[in-house]
Design an enzyme around this catalytic site. Structure first.
Site, PDB file in Angstrom:
ATOM      1  N   GLU A 149       0.918  -1.560  -0.055  1.00 57.38           N
ATOM      2  CA  GLU A 149       0.130   0.337   0.318  1.00 57.38           C
ATOM      3  C   GLU A 149       1.062   0.928  -0.146  1.00 57.38           C
ATOM      4  O   GLU A 149       1.577   1.309   0.767  1.00 57.38           O
ATOM      5  CB  GLU A 149      -0.789  -0.150   1.540  1.00 57.38           C
ATOM      6  CG  GLU A 149      -1.414   1.207   1.923  1.00 57.38           C
ATOM      7  CD  GLU A 149      -2.387   1.031   2.962  1.00 57.38           C
ATOM      8  OE1 GLU A 149      -1.715   0.435   4.247  1.00 57.38           O
ATOM      9  OE2 GLU A 149      -3.573   1.910   3.138  1.00 57.38           O
ATOM     10  N   LYS A 202      -9.020   2.584  -2.010  1.00 55.51           N
ATOM     11  CA  LYS A 202      -9.125   1.246  -0.144  1.00 55.51           C
ATOM     12  C   LYS A 202     -10.873   2.291   0.386  1.00 55.51           C
ATOM     13  O   LYS A 202     -10.754   3.392   0.250  1.00 55.51           O
ATOM     14  CB  LYS A 202      -8.580   1.913   0.503  1.00 55.51           C
ATOM     15  CG  LYS A 202      -8.330   1.757   1.940  1.00 55.51           C
ATOM     16  CD  LYS A 202      -7.273   1.354   2.539  1.00 55.51           C
ATOM     17  CE  LYS A 202      -6.799   0.879   4.097  1.00 55.51           C
ATOM     18  NZ  LYS A 202      -6.107   1.216   4.547  1.00 55.51           N
ATOM     19  N   CYS A 234      -5.267  -3.039   2.450  1.00 56.66           N
ATOM     20  CA  CYS A 234      -4.807  -3.645   3.743  1.00 56.66           C
ATOM     21  C   CYS A 234      -5.975  -3.611   4.986  1.00 56.66           C
ATOM     22  O   CYS A 234      -6.813  -4.143   5.138  1.00 56.66           O
ATOM     23  CB  CYS A 234      -3.429  -2.342   4.411  1.00 56.66           C
ATOM     24  SG  CYS A 234      -3.283  -2.862   6.199  1.00 56.66           S
TER      25      CYS A 234
HETATM   26  C1  ACM Z   1      -3.438  -0.131   7.261  1.00 60.69           C
HETATM   27  O1  ACM Z   1      -5.100  -0.368   7.285  1.00 60.69           O
HETATM   28  N1  ACM Z   1      -2.774   0.200   6.790  1.00 60.69           N
HETATM   29  C2  ACM Z   1      -2.986  -0.741   8.871  1.00 60.69           C
END
Ligand code: ACM
Length: 196
Positions: free
Chosen positions: A40, A111, A144
């Site tokens: 990420e 995200k 993530c």
């Molecule tokens: C995260 O979502 N980078 C902990």
């Protein structure tokens, strides 16, 4: 048979050229890999100090300079690349994954479940996580902290994903175990790429 490469490294905050050079150097040494998964925010780094700093680093994809470099890299390697980036679109900044395959831009995912201070800097994505055809594999995209919500992996499996590509900057220690569970409960392969 196909080969997945997971490149876990330590992206330097704010140093896009340094990070891109590291990525190019490492990936070029493994021409047998079909699909790469990287962390990420792999091009910008994760430790964001301010809104101004991330605004400055974020780019439109695939038209910005980072997108062009990643597109070229996927062309040279004849590979798929799934990588986390800071994406600028319509005045908003997203924590996104972008996908390139053999010199083509295939798509993105923004995200949905932002973690902790990410909420200060990024707008949450509104799109359902996509399944994209990469190297003849149906690849589902998540990022993530999406791991903590079983619905994300489930949605991707119902859409037909064979592999979940999961760029990450892990903070909590539970994700590695949770992703094994996501694999088993959904009968999919998972590839998490963490930073080191
Ligand atoms: C995260 O979502 N980078 C902990």
């Amino acid at each position: 048979m196909m080969k997945i490469g997971i490149y876990q490294f330590d992206p330097s905050w704010g140093k896009k050229e340094v990070n891109l050079n590291k990525i190019k150097g490492k990936l070029s040494r493994h021409p047998d890999v079909d699909i790469w998964v990287l962390p990420e925010l792999a091009t910008t780094g994760y430790q964001i100090p301010s809104q101004e700093a991330i605004n400055e680093l974020a780019e439109p994809f695939p038209t910005g300079d980072t997108g062009k470099q990643l597109r070229n890299l996927s062309n040279e390697l004849e590979a798929g690349i799934i990588i986390g980036v800071a994406e600028k679109e319509g005045g908003n900044i997203y924590n996104s994954s972008v996908v390139f395959e053999n010199g083509r831009y295939i798509g993105n995912y923004r995200k949905v479940h932002l973690y902790y201070e990410e909420k200060k800097y990024f707008k949450p994505g509104k799109m359902s996580p996509p399944v994209l055809n990469i190297k003849d594999v149906k690849v589902g995209l998540m990022i993530c902290f999406d791991w903590i919500f079983p619905e994300t992996a489930r949605t991707l499996a119902i859409k037909g994903a064979q592999l979940l590509a999961h760029p990450a900057n892990l903070v909590l220690p539970y994700c590695q175990d949770a992703m094994l569970t996501r694999s088993i409960e959904n009968k999919v392969f998972t590839a998490t790429a963490n930073r080191i």
